[in-house]
Design a protein around this motif. Structure first.
Motif, short mmCIF file in Angstrom:
data_model
loop_
_atom_site.label_atom_id
_atom_site.label_comp_id
_atom_site.label_asym_id
_atom_site.label_seq_id
_atom_site.Cartn_x
_atom_site.Cartn_y
_atom_site.Cartn_z
N ILE A 247 0.84 -1.19 0.00
CA ILE A 247 0.00 0.00 0.00
C ILE A 247 0.88 1.25 0.00
CG2 ILE A 247 -1.94 -1.13 1.15
CD1 ILE A 247 -1.04 0.15 3.76
N ASN A 248 0.41 2.26 -0.73
CA ASN A 248 1.09 3.56 -0.84
C ASN A 248 2.38 3.52 -1.66
OD1 ASN A 248 -0.91 4.80 0.70
ND2 ASN A 248 0.16 4.39 2.63
N ASP A 249 2.63 2.40 -2.35
CA ASP A 249 3.78 2.38 -3.28
C ASP A 249 3.48 3.29 -4.48
OD1 ASP A 249 5.51 0.76 -1.96
OD2 ASP A 249 5.01 -1.08 -3.05
N ASP A 250 4.53 3.89 -5.04
CA ASP A 250 4.40 4.65 -6.28
C ASP A 250 4.75 3.72 -7.43
OD1 ASP A 250 3.75 7.24 -5.24
OD2 ASP A 250 5.80 7.37 -4.48
N LEU A 251 3.82 3.60 -8.41
CA LEU A 251 4.05 2.66 -9.50
C LEU A 251 3.84 3.34 -10.85
CD1 LEU A 251 1.13 1.66 -10.90
CD2 LEU A 251 0.91 0.49 -8.73
N SER B 50 -14.48 -2.47 -7.56
CA SER B 50 -14.80 -1.19 -8.20
C SER B 50 -13.47 -0.46 -8.42
CB SER B 50 -15.74 -0.35 -7.33
OG SER B 50 -15.14 -0.05 -6.08
N PRO B 51 -13.44 0.53 -9.31
CA PRO B 51 -12.17 1.22 -9.57
C PRO B 51 -11.74 2.09 -8.38
CG PRO B 51 -13.75 1.58 -11.36
CD PRO B 51 -14.50 0.99 -10.22
N TYR B 52 -10.55 1.82 -7.86
CA TYR B 52 -9.97 2.67 -6.81
C TYR B 52 -9.17 3.81 -7.44
CZ TYR B 52 -11.27 -0.31 -2.89
OH TYR B 52 -11.98 -0.99 -1.93
N VAL B 53 -8.63 3.55 -8.63
CA VAL B 53 -7.87 4.56 -9.37
C VAL B 53 -8.33 4.51 -10.83
CG1 VAL B 53 -5.60 5.35 -10.13
CG2 VAL B 53 -5.87 4.38 -7.84
N LEU B 54 -8.61 5.66 -11.42
CA LEU B 54 -8.94 5.75 -12.84
C LEU B 54 -8.09 6.87 -13.42
CD1 LEU B 54 -10.67 5.02 -15.31
CD2 LEU B 54 -12.36 6.68 -14.53
N VAL C 84 -5.38 0.46 0.58
CA VAL C 84 -6.29 -0.68 0.75
C VAL C 84 -5.56 -1.91 0.22
CG1 VAL C 84 -8.51 -1.69 0.13
CG2 VAL C 84 -8.32 0.78 0.40
N TYR C 85 -5.57 -2.99 1.00
CA TYR C 85 -4.88 -4.17 0.53
C TYR C 85 -5.90 -5.22 0.06
CZ TYR C 85 -5.78 -5.77 5.34
OH TYR C 85 -6.37 -6.08 6.53
N GLY C 86 -5.45 -6.07 -0.87
CA GLY C 86 -6.30 -7.09 -1.47
C GLY C 86 -5.74 -7.46 -2.83
N ALA D 31 -6.74 -7.19 -18.72
CA ALA D 31 -6.77 -7.27 -17.26
C ALA D 31 -5.52 -8.01 -16.80
CB ALA D 31 -8.02 -7.98 -16.78
N LYS D 32 -4.85 -7.42 -15.82
CA LYS D 32 -3.64 -8.04 -15.26
C LYS D 32 -3.74 -7.96 -13.74
CE LYS D 32 1.18 -8.49 -16.56
NZ LYS D 32 2.29 -7.94 -17.37
N GLN D 33 -3.64 -9.10 -13.11
CA GLN D 33 -3.90 -9.19 -11.67
C GLN D 33 -2.62 -8.99 -10.87
OE1 GLN D 33 -7.02 -12.01 -10.30
NE2 GLN D 33 -5.35 -12.96 -9.18
N ILE D 34 -2.76 -8.31 -9.73
CA ILE D 34 -1.62 -8.08 -8.84
C ILE D 34 -2.12 -7.93 -7.41
CG2 ILE D 34 -1.64 -5.57 -9.13
CD1 ILE D 34 1.56 -7.66 -8.97
N PRO D 35 -1.51 -8.61 -6.44
CA PRO D 35 -1.93 -8.44 -5.04
C PRO D 35 -1.27 -7.21 -4.41
CG PRO D 35 -0.33 -10.22 -5.22
CD PRO D 35 -0.58 -9.73 -6.61
#
Length: 441
Positions: free
Chosen positions: A317-321, A351-355, A375-377, A396-400
């Protein structure tokens, strides 16, 4: 034969045979256009009367296989594999296809991502009408009705029933009809159809004028026509959700050499064109139908932490990517960079957390950067791109995403200093109170 007993030679030949499919695939052309097309005809004479249209396709590299629609050898699939990439139905009066093909087979062909051109006329059978209806287009139920327009008809030396329409109400889309404007009206002689309001995938490409209506030209109207005005579509297209493309026309004649070469003068206009717009209209539209234009692909989807190059298996969480993707469009001969300002990425979990709207370098690369939400998940990078006339992109690309570990939190937080002070002052006060209470007489 004795040489084959050598183990070295045996393994060499075995490896070579195993590489043959890979070598054949590596030299296959990397383009989306459909190459092999089955053309089903009511009459083989259509092959010569519509030769300009067929020659246009062949000159662009398509391999056309002509067959009568009732030929017992007609088949689009063999051993579970499709034999063709596109289907042209120039058989409006056919009641039943030959061979193993039926209405379900045509619809399965489209559902498998292949393209279809369907042309009807006043002799349209129930089979052709039902296929069109399944694609979201409804032909006029009156079998004797044709499109009539007493205002926008094509002027001729002999006054007719005004069933030869000079239509110029085109869809405003360069990607569907090409960037070159169609100057001359398109000659149309056939039946009307309407779009099913429940199907949002159907588009009018060529519309009738507000003065047109669908009726039997040889009889008087006893009741208002079922289709009239701009509700009438002359040519419609469908782009399915699997990016298969369909063209439905109420006129088989508009593909013919006669209307391709015919001059046209629209009623009420003093300007006469030496050549109708049919050839340009049909050619440009067929390029879109067979994915020679408006076909997108997305490659090299990439994400990483800011300052790094490798994709991490997990974010905190809070990483810059940073996120990037390359989008290209097929130009008919090669892939060229697709340039737009409306490509977006979602960082999605339920739902979208970032758009974010992606920036482009005008060379096909789209990129952006953002902070991972607190938020983690399990999240997804999602790119859902839909634009009129273009194939849709769905990635779609999944990442935890994990929370901070126990040793990753800050030991002393500035905003918590008042609480630290309260804690230590309480301990100091308790210590002083204890000393006084124990040793004061």
């Amino acid at each position: 034969m004795a040489g084959l007993k050598s183990p070295t030679l045996y393994f060499f030949l075995l490896n070579l045979i195993s590489l043959l499919p890979l070598l054949a695939f590596s030299f296959s052309p990397d383009h989306p256009t459909d190459r092999r097309i089955l053309v089903l005809l009511d009459d083989l004479s259509l092959k010569s009367s519509h030769s300009l249209f067929f020659s246009s396709l062949q000159s662009r590299g398509f391999d056309l296989d002509f067959k009568l629609a009732n030929d017992p050898a007609v088949a689009v699939k063999r051993y579970g594999e499709y034999l063709y990439d596109g289907l042209i139905l120039f058989s409006p009066s056919i009641e039943r296809f030959g061979g193993s093909l039926d209405m379900g087979g045509v619809l399965d062909f489209v559902d498998s991502g292949h393209d279809l051109i369907l042309a009807a006329d006043s002799n349209a059978s129930d089979l052709i009408r039902n296929i069109a209806a399944e694609c979201g287009v409804d032909f006029d139920e009156d079998p004797s009705a044709v499109v009539i327009d007493h205002t926008s008809y094509a002027v001729s030396e002999t006054e007719g029933e005004h069933t030869l329409i000079a239509a110029d109400d085109f869809i405003q889309s360069d990607v569907i009809l090409g960037s070159k404007k169609i100057e001359a009206p398109v000659l149309f002689e056939g039946i009307a159809h309407s779009m099913n309001p429940g199907n949002s995938l159907v588009l009018k490409v060529l519309s009738a004028s507000s003065s047109s209506y669908s009726a039997n030209p040889t009889s008087k109207l006893s009741s208002p026509p079922s289709l009239s005005g701009t509700a009438i579509s002359l040519v419609s297209v469908v782009q399915a959700r699997n990016n298969a493309r369909i063209m439905i026309s109420g006129s088989l004649e508009m593909f013919g050499n006669r209307l391709f070469r015919s001059g046209v003068q629209k009623s009420g206009s003093l300007h006469k064109y030496e050549k109708s717009g049919n050839e340009q209209f049909i050619t440009e539209l067929s390029k879109w139908i067979f994915h020679e234009r408006g076909h997108l692909k997305a490659v090299h989807v990439k994400h990483n932490k800011v300052g790094e190059t490798e994709e991490p298996p997990i974010y905190r969480i809070n990483d810059d990517l940073e996120f990037s993707v390359e989008v290209f469009e097929w130009s008919g001969s090669s892939w060229v960079p697709y340039v737009a300002n409306d490509v977006q990425v979602q960082f999605y979990m339920m739902s979208p957390y970032v758009l974010k709207t992606l920036s482009t370098n005008q060379k096909g690369l789209y990129h952006t950067s953002f902070k991972v939400p607190d938020v983690y998940g399990v999240f997804q990078f999602k790119v859902e791109y839909q634009r009129l006339g273009y194939t849709s992109i769905s990635l779609a690309k999944q990442i935890p995403v994990r929370p901070f570990r126990h040793n990753e939190y800050e030991r002393f937080i500035t905003t918590a200093f008042p609480y630290y002070g309260a804690s230590f002052s309480t301990m100091a006060g308790f210590f002083i109170f204890s000393i006084i209470y124990l040793y004061n007489k």
